[in-house]
Design an enzyme around this catalytic site. Sequence first.
Site, mmCIF file in Angstrom:
data_model
loop_
_atom_site.group_PDB
_atom_site.id
_atom_site.type_symbol
_atom_site.label_atom_id
_atom_site.label_comp_id
_atom_site.label_asym_id
_atom_site.label_seq_id
_atom_site.Cartn_x
_atom_site.Cartn_y
_atom_site.Cartn_z
ATOM 1 N N LYS A 23 19.107 22.401 -48.383
ATOM 2 C CA LYS A 23 20.138 22.941 -49.277
ATOM 3 C C LYS A 23 20.838 24.127 -48.613
ATOM 4 C CE LYS A 23 17.726 21.259 -53.356
ATOM 5 N NZ LYS A 23 16.838 21.537 -54.485
ATOM 6 N N GLN A 73 13.553 26.178 -57.201
ATOM 7 C CA GLN A 73 13.027 24.933 -56.636
ATOM 8 C C GLN A 73 11.756 24.521 -57.403
ATOM 9 O OE1 GLN A 73 14.497 23.019 -54.187
ATOM 10 N NE2 GLN A 73 12.913 21.529 -54.717
ATOM 11 N N ASP A 96 21.734 23.693 -61.327
ATOM 12 C CA ASP A 96 20.896 22.488 -61.386
ATOM 13 C C ASP A 96 21.056 21.758 -62.727
ATOM 14 O OD1 ASP A 96 19.528 21.693 -59.138
ATOM 15 O OD2 ASP A 96 17.815 23.024 -59.452
#
Length: 298
Positions: free
Chosen positions: A53, A97, A120
């Site tokens: 990422k 994460q 997200d």
Amino acid sequence: MAKVIDGQKLAQALRGDLLARAGAIDGRRGAAPGLAVILVGDDAASAVYVRNKIRACDAVGIRSVCHRFPSSVSNADLLDLIARLNADSEIDGILVQLPLPAHIALDQVLEAISVAKDVDGFHLYNVGGLVTGNTVFSPCTPYGVVKLLESEDIAIDGQNVVVVGASNIVGKPMALMLMARGATVAICHAKTRDLAQFTILADILVVAAGVPGLIIPQMVKTGAVVIDVGINRLPDGRITGDVDFNGVSAKASRITPVPGGVGPMTVTMLLENTIASAERALSRGERVAENSASERLF
Ligand code: NAD
């Protein structure tokens, strides 16, 4: 033989546009779009995902900052960092994460992230917004699938869609996003009896179960579009999806490969969400500046 949908190529093309948009943001506000990534513990797979990422951010001109914590970190320390990132005007997106260690209250952490920076799309507001149609950020993997279908001019409206897999991050949001675009959607999962009786009806079959070889040609309607979200590592180290690619290719009209299908699109949609967030923040800032200028005039 099915046409293979090249997710890598589409991701590359989209990243070209994203680079230009990030440059424009930097030019207008004197700061590039910013993404904060929070990584807890030493899970090897998470470290690889985060590295990818960050690399992808660099390539399109997003400034990324990684905050690493040992797995012993407290809930309070994470919430404290998130509060600071929420208030930081140079941070447009905050990503935690997953998975987090079991002692961390995942719901509290996700809900602490500002809805406007939840790139997200896991905050309850954004999840609920998928149902009502006013989500701020769509979750990256299903958003990437929608972009793949759109790029191929595949009609969604009125089509029969079957989604195999009902997780919160892929299957459920996927079903909602396709239903919002006019599809008739069935969701199947590990407890579905006779999976094939559902999948055979699909004009568009999206598979996100994490079971290699789950979908075989007999389960697929001739001419169907097959999107394979699965990523599985075989004992010999190869990466494969959930669909018998060679067998199903002979029946489907279009199919995504693994790797090189949905995977590259997921990271690209994270970049898209971060840049869209920066653009929204910028236009909010400019509106506020305009209002205070007109207040001074009158
Ligand atoms: P998950 O384990 O959270 O959920 C799997 C879902 O599949 C569950 O709803 C389960 O009930 C269902 N399922 C399991 N076995 C089944 C079976 N035999 N028949 C029907 N349904 C079954 O997984 P997830 O996070 O949703 O991910 C699913 C797959 O997609 C994994 O392989 C994962 O690695 C992959 N993935 C890929 C990307 C990407 O960018 N391409 C992103 C996220 C996840």
